[in-house]
Motif scaffolding. Structure first.
Motif, mmCIF file in Angstrom:
data_model
loop_
_atom_site.group_PDB
_atom_site.id
_atom_site.type_symbol
_atom_site.label_atom_id
_atom_site.label_comp_id
_atom_site.label_asym_id
_atom_site.label_seq_id
_atom_site.Cartn_x
_atom_site.Cartn_y
_atom_site.Cartn_z
ATOM 1 N N GLY A 22 5.381 -24.153 -44.577
ATOM 2 C CA GLY A 22 5.710 -24.834 -43.925
ATOM 3 C C GLY A 22 5.834 -23.635 -42.461
ATOM 4 N N ALA A 23 5.764 -22.004 -43.302
ATOM 5 C CA ALA A 23 5.969 -21.090 -42.009
ATOM 6 C C ALA A 23 5.733 -21.027 -40.702
ATOM 7 N N SER A 24 6.877 -21.091 -39.955
ATOM 8 C CA SER A 24 6.926 -20.949 -38.337
ATOM 9 C C SER A 24 6.906 -19.791 -37.495
ATOM 10 N N ASP A 25 6.327 -19.560 -36.919
ATOM 11 C CA ASP A 25 6.166 -18.259 -35.613
ATOM 12 C C ASP A 25 7.973 -18.245 -34.858
ATOM 13 N N ASN A 26 8.341 -18.900 -34.954
ATOM 14 C CA ASN A 26 9.661 -19.314 -33.949
ATOM 15 C C ASN A 26 11.174 -18.936 -34.898
ATOM 16 N N PRO A 27 11.342 -17.857 -34.951
ATOM 17 C CA PRO A 27 12.413 -17.461 -35.450
ATOM 18 C C PRO A 27 13.550 -18.139 -36.016
ATOM 19 N N ASP A 28 13.870 -19.140 -35.304
ATOM 20 C CA ASP A 28 14.713 -20.023 -34.737
ATOM 21 C C ASP A 28 14.667 -20.904 -35.761
ATOM 22 N N LYS A 29 13.322 -21.565 -36.448
ATOM 23 C CA LYS A 29 13.065 -22.498 -37.212
ATOM 24 C C LYS A 29 13.216 -22.729 -38.433
ATOM 25 N N ILE A 30 13.926 -23.247 -39.243
ATOM 26 C CA ILE A 30 13.534 -22.740 -40.428
ATOM 27 C C ILE A 30 12.808 -22.300 -41.986
ATOM 28 N N GLY A 31 11.298 -22.437 -41.348
ATOM 29 C CA GLY A 31 10.405 -22.445 -41.723
ATOM 30 C C GLY A 31 9.503 -20.678 -41.270
ATOM 31 N N VAL A 51 4.556 -10.462 -47.685
ATOM 32 C CA VAL A 51 4.817 -12.554 -47.675
ATOM 33 C C VAL A 51 3.610 -12.452 -47.275
ATOM 34 N N PHE A 52 3.570 -13.909 -47.468
ATOM 35 C CA PHE A 52 2.196 -15.152 -47.010
ATOM 36 C C PHE A 52 2.842 -16.503 -46.313
ATOM 37 N N PRO A 53 2.723 -16.264 -45.267
ATOM 38 C CA PRO A 53 3.238 -17.644 -44.351
ATOM 39 C C PRO A 53 1.902 -18.868 -44.065
ATOM 40 N N ILE A 54 2.291 -20.229 -44.708
ATOM 41 C CA ILE A 54 1.486 -21.204 -44.659
ATOM 42 C C ILE A 54 1.739 -21.668 -43.845
ATOM 43 N N ASN A 55 0.595 -21.690 -43.015
ATOM 44 C CA ASN A 55 1.060 -22.734 -41.471
ATOM 45 C C ASN A 55 -0.992 -22.384 -41.647
ATOM 46 N N PRO A 56 -1.683 -24.181 -41.394
ATOM 47 C CA PRO A 56 -2.694 -24.313 -41.000
ATOM 48 C C PRO A 56 -3.247 -24.625 -39.938
ATOM 49 N N GLN A 57 -1.643 -23.894 -39.063
ATOM 50 C CA GLN A 57 -2.285 -24.286 -37.231
ATOM 51 C C GLN A 57 -2.756 -22.911 -37.302
ATOM 52 N N GLN A 97 3.891 -14.909 -36.805
ATOM 53 C CA GLN A 97 5.596 -13.143 -36.645
ATOM 54 C C GLN A 97 4.842 -11.964 -37.175
ATOM 55 N N GLY A 98 3.471 -12.122 -36.814
ATOM 56 C CA GLY A 98 2.960 -10.568 -37.059
ATOM 57 C C GLY A 98 2.265 -10.210 -38.278
ATOM 58 N N GLU A 99 2.594 -11.856 -38.989
ATOM 59 C CA GLU A 99 2.275 -11.628 -40.569
ATOM 60 C C GLU A 99 1.066 -12.419 -40.413
ATOM 61 N N ARG A 100 -0.257 -11.846 -41.226
ATOM 62 C CA ARG A 100 -1.705 -13.266 -41.744
ATOM 63 C C ARG A 100 -0.947 -14.646 -42.049
ATOM 64 N N ALA A 101 -1.250 -15.560 -41.095
ATOM 65 C CA ALA A 101 -1.244 -17.259 -41.649
ATOM 66 C C ALA A 101 -2.461 -17.614 -43.055
ATOM 67 N N TRP A 102 -1.851 -18.126 -44.596
ATOM 68 C CA TRP A 102 -3.005 -18.681 -44.444
ATOM 69 C C TRP A 102 -3.054 -20.638 -44.713
ATOM 70 N N ARG A 103 -3.880 -21.331 -44.857
ATOM 71 C CA ARG A 103 -4.114 -22.659 -44.631
ATOM 72 C C ARG A 103 -3.342 -23.563 -45.681
ATOM 73 N N SER A 104 -3.752 -22.950 -47.217
ATOM 74 C CA SER A 104 -2.120 -23.627 -47.319
ATOM 75 C C SER A 104 -2.149 -22.688 -48.729
ATOM 76 N N LEU A 105 -1.605 -22.817 -50.026
ATOM 77 C CA LEU A 105 -1.589 -22.183 -51.375
ATOM 78 C C LEU A 105 -2.783 -21.898 -52.174
ATOM 79 N N GLY A 106 -3.548 -22.988 -52.375
ATOM 80 C CA GLY A 106 -5.063 -22.402 -53.146
ATOM 81 C C GLY A 106 -5.325 -21.378 -51.493
#
Length: 695
Positions: A21-30, A46-52, A57-66
């Motif tokens: 549930g990682a968010s690009d917005n630093p004011d969001k919980i994720g 750091v592994f942000p999980i966000n399918p969208q 925040q500058g880190e590669r995002a991943w669609r799912s834990l898998g």
């Protein structure tokens, strides 16, 4: 659950973290944890999980834990509702070591939420994964940058690594405690909030955090204590390392409600049981987060007070008076300074100054800014100064406050004992804090902190006490309430001093028992169905003739018939003259085990509420130290010509009763011994009535 502390390392020092549930917005919980970790130098992966999104925040995002290239050591679950449950299950299935579940909607919402939470936790445990939360604000370790929290407070008040650890069930309280500490200039390394505590507890995290060699003070906020074991182990570790463990325990539980049938045991309420547990394990209890922060400042910025004597120095006579009053109210002493100290002070202070304790250097400080520097080293050399308190009610233009602070710090280093300051002006307080000195806004706050930390040092010095394993006879009943005769017989066999008595089946046997005992007796119907006999006229006292005994038995039989209960006989007991009546009770708390109460006895026991509570093991000296603080306890020494009572025998009886309760094992629920008749010094203390309830 006793879990090796190594299993919590992935919470405090993870090599890799996934944020579901990682968010690009630093004011969001994720988004907040990612922002914090980047800002505070987290060096793990750091592994942000966000399918969208392709990046967060500058880190590669991943669609799912898998899709992750490795199994992360820690996961932050920042999605809500059923998604949170599915994500937690997925983490457990893939072998994640620990998860922080931020989502709410679990046990705090009621029975359905509790079922969801318990099932999710069982699945995680089966897979070997630890859970913080749910409903957790997260954890923060400023020592390594692993900030897995979404607290806004870290943006409002700039973090600084330091020697303090904050561990709280409440996220809001963890943030408040952090803010109060930072306002007082203290660096904070750990800020951890456990939420619903489905798995990992504050006490477990405290055990782990106390392994951090940089931690010098640990602060807890507790709303419940489900298992005393981890908290006791944390306290033992803190004591071993010389780290003050200071706690706020908020709220009350219904744990003591089961003792309602045993009125004496019910008086040992859950909150007083917490007090007794904290005292047993040298955990300093604060009333609120503000007091906790004050205690922490004194503990961090000075040695613990070695005694209760305080020397007061001020440039105001009024402040001297107020500080002296506050010291007495806090249980501290304001001793007289040695004659040599006073003569030396007189050589440096104006002739109208006061050289005894409290030392009033007067308003001459304005014209001679060196007076503190001259007086403090002299006082620091006096053996009576366990703590030196400098009270500055006013300073400003014309006062060299920076010099005052430097002089105070030099004296503190010289005396190697606490030196504290009372100053309500921010600029004055800041000058002293910059020199590493604890500062308080009011005399009462300062004296309470000194008294509290002096108690903690005494508690650390108290040698550990252990009772050898004992054994007690079979409990008098399998379940429910015993009769008085059954209770007295069991207590007598367990080594507790009880009144000499006989159990009789009819009036003839009661008369024979009276003759055998010799002298006046009490005659009481025995029935477990009527535990409180005097309310129903089932007690005859001071009977000393055959006719009276027979009449009492007949009258009591009629009462029992009217009540529709049968008698298990009559108890005939020797009348015991005494100076005072006490009550001693045991309530078996589901968390703390047997909790012992000693206090005012007789028929007014509930309304007087004059009781002391102890947690085994304890000795007779501890009982006496508690009893003398009671209103009735002060009468034991003898007032206005009264003979002193056998307080030592009362203490012995309380210890014997506690040993019997510990040896009784899990079948015991409560013991009510009331009254205990305390006779004149050297003549003993005897239990004359008792009830035992078994689970």
């Amino acid at each position: 659950m006793n879990v090796p502390q190594a299993s919590l390392a992935k919470l405090l020092s993870p090599a890799s973290i996934a944020i579901v549930g990682a968010s690009d917005n630093p004011d969001k919980i994720g988004g907040r944890p990612i922002h914090y970790m980047r800002r505070h130098g987290y060096r793990g992966r750091v592994f942000p999980i966000n399918p969208q999104r392709e990046s967060v925040q500058g880190e590669r995002a991943w669609r799912s834990l898998g899709d992750l290239p490795e199994v992360p050591e820690l996961a932050i679950i920042a999605v809500a509702g059923d998604e949170a449950v599915r994500a937690t299950d997925a983490c457990a299935a893939m072998g994640v070591g620990a998860a922080i579940v931020i989502a709410a909607g679990f046990s705090e919402t009621g029975a359905h939420g509790r079922i969801l939470q318990d099932a999710m936790t069982r699945r995680a445990r089966a897979a070997g994964m630890r859970i913080v939360g749910p409903n957790s604000q997260g954890l923060a370790n400023f020592g390594n940058g692993a900030i897995t929290s979404f607290s806004t407070m870290f943006l409002e008040v700039e973090p600084a690594d330091g020697p303090v650890a904050v561990l709280s069930q409440s996220g809001g309280m963890s943030a408040m405690m952090y803010g109060l500490l930072r306002q007082r200039g203290m660096g904070v390394r750990h800020v951890h909030a456990t939420g619903n505590e489905a798995d990992v507890t504050v006490a477990e995290l405290a055990e782990a955090v106390l392994d951090d060699p940089e931690v010098r003070v640990a602060l807890l906020y507790l709303e419940s204590i489900a298992d005393a074991g981890p908290l006791a182990r944390a306290a033992a570790k803190a004591r071993e390392r010389g780290i003050p463990l200071i706690a706020v325990k908020a709220g009350r539980s219904s744990a003591g409600a089961r003792a309602a049938a045993s009125h004496t045991g019910a008086l040992a309420s859950e909150d007083r049981a917490v007090d007794a547990f904290f005292e047993r394990h040298a955990i300093l209890r604060a009333r609120d987060p503000q007091e906790l922060a004050r205690y922490a400042e004194l503990a961090l910025r000075s040695p613990l007070p070695g005694g209760e004597r305080v020397v007061i120095v001020s440039n105001s006579g009024a402040s001297c008076v107020l500080a002296s009053d506050a010291a007495e109210a806090a249980g501290l002493q304001v001793p007289t300074l040695a004659q040599g100290t006073q003569r030396e002070l007189a050589r440096h202070l104006p002739g109208f100054a006061t050289t005894d304790n409290p030392v009033d250097i007067t308003a001459a400080l304005l014209s001679n800014n060196g007076l503190f520097g001259e007086a403090l080293p002299i006082i620091a050399g006096d053996a009576a100064a366990d703590t030196l308190l400098v009270d500055i009610p006013v300073a400003g233009r014309g006062y060299d406050v920076a010099a005052f602070a430097r002089d105070a710090a030099a004296s503190a280093r010289q005396m190697q004992r606490p030196l504290v300051v009372v100053a309500w002006q921010d600029a004055v307080a800041r000058a002293f804090r910059e020199e590493g000195i604890a500062v308080f806004a009011q005399e009462q706050e300062a004296m309470q902190a000194v008294s509290a930390l002096a108690w903690l040092r005494r508690a650390w010095r108290r040698p550990p006490l252990a009772w050898p394993a004992g054994s007690a006879g079979r409990l008098p009943v399998r379940k429910g309430m015993s009769s008085e005769a059954q209770a007295l017989g069991w207590l007598r066999d367990a080594g507790v001093a009880v009144v000499e008595h006989r159990v009789c089946g009819d009036a003839d046997a009661a008369v024979a028992a009276w003759r055998e005992l010799g002298g006046a007796v009490a005659v009481k119907a025995c029935s477990a169905d009527v535990p409180h006999k005097s309310e129903h006229g089932l007690v005859g006292l001071g009977l000393d003739d055959e006719a009276g005994i027979r009449a009492a038995v007949a009258a009591q039989r009629r009462v029992l018939d009217d009540l529709g209960v049968g008698a298990a006989g009559w108890l005939v007991a020797r009348m015991v003259p005494a100076l005072h009546e006490f009550a001693v009770g045991v309530n078996v708390d589901p968390v703390f085990g047997p909790v012992v109460m000693v206090g005012a006895g007789g028929k007014y026991v509930e309304s007087l509420d004059d009781v002391a509570v102890l947690l085994p093991p304890f000795d007779e000296a501890e009982v006496l130290a508690k009893v003398v603080t009671l209103r009735i306890g002060r009468r034991l020494a003898g007032l206005r010509g009264d003979a002193p009572a056998d307080a030592a025998a009362l203490a012995r009886l309380a210890v014997d009763l506690a040993k019997a309760a510990v040896a009784a094992g899990p079948g015991l629920r409560s013991i009510d011994v009331n009254p205990v008749r305390v006779r004149a010094e050297g003549q003993g203390a005897i239990a004359v009535d008792a009830l035992i309830e078994c689970a």
